[in-house]
Design a protein around this motif. Structure first.
Motif, PDB file in Angstrom:
ATOM      1  N   TRP A  25      45.675  47.179  37.383  1.00 41.91           N
ATOM      2  CA  TRP A  25      45.603  46.792  35.822  1.00 41.91           C
ATOM      3  C   TRP A  25      45.291  45.202  35.832  1.00 41.91           C
ATOM      4  O   TRP A  25      44.750  44.883  34.795  1.00 41.91           O
ATOM      5  CB  TRP A  25      46.919  47.160  35.282  1.00 41.91           C
ATOM      6  CG  TRP A  25      46.961  48.560  35.339  1.00 41.91           C
ATOM      7  CD1 TRP A  25      48.192  49.368  35.424  1.00 41.91           C
ATOM      8  CD2 TRP A  25      46.173  49.293  34.260  1.00 41.91           C
ATOM      9  NE1 TRP A  25      47.732  50.625  34.915  1.00 41.91           N
ATOM     10  CE2 TRP A  25      46.583  50.803  34.216  1.00 41.91           C
ATOM     11  CE3 TRP A  25      45.205  49.060  33.357  1.00 41.91           C
ATOM     12  CZ2 TRP A  25      45.989  51.771  33.375  1.00 41.91           C
ATOM     13  CZ3 TRP A  25      44.394  50.118  32.777  1.00 41.91           C
ATOM     14  CH2 TRP A  25      44.846  51.378  32.923  1.00 41.91           C
ATOM     15  N   LYS A  26      46.008  44.612  36.670  1.00 40.94           N
ATOM     16  CA  LYS A  26      45.782  43.025  36.791  1.00 40.94           C
ATOM     17  C   LYS A  26      44.391  42.509  36.817  1.00 40.94           C
ATOM     18  O   LYS A  26      44.008  41.752  35.961  1.00 40.94           O
ATOM     19  CB  LYS A  26      46.738  42.141  37.602  1.00 40.94           C
ATOM     20  CG  LYS A  26      46.607  40.685  38.084  1.00 40.94           C
ATOM     21  CD  LYS A  26      47.525  40.190  36.873  1.00 40.94           C
ATOM     22  CE  LYS A  26      47.390  38.589  36.807  1.00 40.94           C
ATOM     23  NZ  LYS A  26      47.333  38.223  35.608  1.00 40.94           N
ATOM     24  N   ARG A  27      43.683  43.296  37.496  1.00 39.09           N
ATOM     25  CA  ARG A  27      42.191  42.871  37.859  1.00 39.09           C
ATOM     26  C   ARG A  27      41.485  43.251  36.596  1.00 39.09           C
ATOM     27  O   ARG A  27      40.660  42.612  36.226  1.00 39.09           O
ATOM     28  CB  ARG A  27      41.761  43.886  38.968  1.00 39.09           C
ATOM     29  CG  ARG A  27      40.238  43.523  39.504  1.00 39.09           C
ATOM     30  CD  ARG A  27      40.086  44.186  40.820  1.00 39.09           C
ATOM     31  NE  ARG A  27      38.456  44.269  40.877  1.00 39.09           N
ATOM     32  CZ  ARG A  27      37.836  44.676  41.960  1.00 39.09           C
ATOM     33  NH1 ARG A  27      38.260  45.676  42.816  1.00 39.09           N
ATOM     34  NH2 ARG A  27      36.695  44.828  42.070  1.00 39.09           N
ATOM     35  N   LEU A  28      41.816  44.495  36.021  1.00 40.27           N
ATOM     36  CA  LEU A  28      40.985  44.675  34.546  1.00 40.27           C
ATOM     37  C   LEU A  28      41.550  43.759  33.588  1.00 40.27           C
ATOM     38  O   LEU A  28      40.654  43.476  32.968  1.00 40.27           O
ATOM     39  CB  LEU A  28      41.611  46.245  34.217  1.00 40.27           C
ATOM     40  CG  LEU A  28      40.866  46.673  33.110  1.00 40.27           C
ATOM     41  CD1 LEU A  28      39.668  47.070  33.332  1.00 40.27           C
ATOM     42  CD2 LEU A  28      41.226  48.013  32.415  1.00 40.27           C
ATOM     43  N   ALA A  29      42.817  43.546  33.504  1.00 38.58           N
ATOM     44  CA  ALA A  29      43.251  42.361  32.330  1.00 38.58           C
ATOM     45  C   ALA A  29      42.518  41.280  32.667  1.00 38.58           C
ATOM     46  O   ALA A  29      41.838  40.506  31.797  1.00 38.58           O
ATOM     47  CB  ALA A  29      44.785  42.201  32.641  1.00 38.58           C
ATOM     48  N   ASP A  30      42.368  40.946  33.897  1.00 35.30           N
ATOM     49  CA  ASP A  30      41.554  39.436  34.114  1.00 35.30           C
ATOM     50  C   ASP A  30      40.027  39.616  33.565  1.00 35.30           C
ATOM     51  O   ASP A  30      39.663  38.916  33.002  1.00 35.30           O
ATOM     52  CB  ASP A  30      41.739  39.061  35.557  1.00 35.30           C
ATOM     53  CG  ASP A  30      43.133  38.742  35.964  1.00 35.30           C
ATOM     54  OD1 ASP A  30      43.801  38.365  35.055  1.00 35.30           O
ATOM     55  OD2 ASP A  30      43.111  38.365  37.112  1.00 35.30           O
TER      56      ASP A  30
END
Ligand code: BG6
Ligand code: MG
Length: 215
Positions: A25-30
């Motif tokens: 999710w962090k990768r997508l949010a970035d």
């Protein structure tokens, strides 16, 4: 209360996958230029894939059409599958197998109740496909936690009434789902986050049959 069934959440309770959900999710949010913190991540735990994406979009005040939402949910899942397809039995959280076997020895039924559609893959990777008397996951139920459906269906499959079930959960939404199902909930994590749980432990390695009966 006589305990006849124990229902376990999967991610963050039985296996250490919560960190992989966060990383994906962090990768997508970035990628979407949304500032997403570990604290925000607590709100995603136990929540379905699409609802999790909606929370991230709301944090970033972003609006996307249905097609793009589906694309990004799929992308997150591909990244997540990259992590979980390399999992080994080492990633079973400490104390889980010992406690489940103790329950079985005492004639207490066990079930898994997870929102994840990746449950079958994870159980296979860690060699736990045959561990539970019943497995209810996101492929079977459609109403996401805090809706109690997943736990009610699991209790039905092990033929135990909700009032005789204990749920083990690491997510705020999951604790609420257990309460909504009329079950006792043991929260796994911090009292501050899982304020509504009836009992708090830091992991299943802290639990045993004797303690369970004292709850
Ligand atoms: C829950 C996780 O178990 O499953 C959530 O706590 C996740 O973080 C949800 O979003 C759905 O999982 P999946 O694997 O179907 O995307
Ligand atoms: Mg969980």
């Amino acid at each position: 209360m006589e305990i006849k069934g124990c229902i376990f959440d999967l991610d963050g309770v039985i296996v250490d996958t919560a960190k992989y959900h966060y990383l994906a999710w962090k990768r997508l949010a970035d990628h979407l230029d949304v500032n997403f913190t570990l604290e925000d991540n607590e709100r995603l735990k136990g929540v379905s894939r699409m609802d999790s994406l909606e929370i991230i979009l709301a944090i970033g005040k972003r609006k996307l059409n249905k097609e793009l939402k589906e694309k990004y949910a799929r992308l997150k899942n591909e990244w997540y599958i990259d992590y979980i397809s390399k999992m080994t039995p080492d990633e079973i959280l400490s104390g889980s197998i010992k406690f489940i076997n103790e329950l079985k020895g005492a004639g207490i039924k066990t079930a898994l109740g997870s929102a994840s559609k990746n449950t079958p893959l994870i159980l296979k990777r860690v060699g736990m496909e045959k561990m539970f008397d019943a497995v209810v996951d996101g492929n079977i139920v459609s109403r996401a936690k805090p809706n109690p459906e997943v736990f009610i269906v699991a209790a039905g499959m092990i033929k135990v009434k909700p009032e005789h079930c204990v749920v083990f959960e690491d997510a705020v939404a999951g604790v609420q789902a257990a309460i909504n199902a009329g079950m006792i909930c043991v929260g796994i994590g911090s009292r501050k986050v899982l304020a509504k749980a009836h009992y708090i432990i830091s992991g299943l390695d802290e639990m045993n049959l004797k303690k369970l009966k004292e709850i």
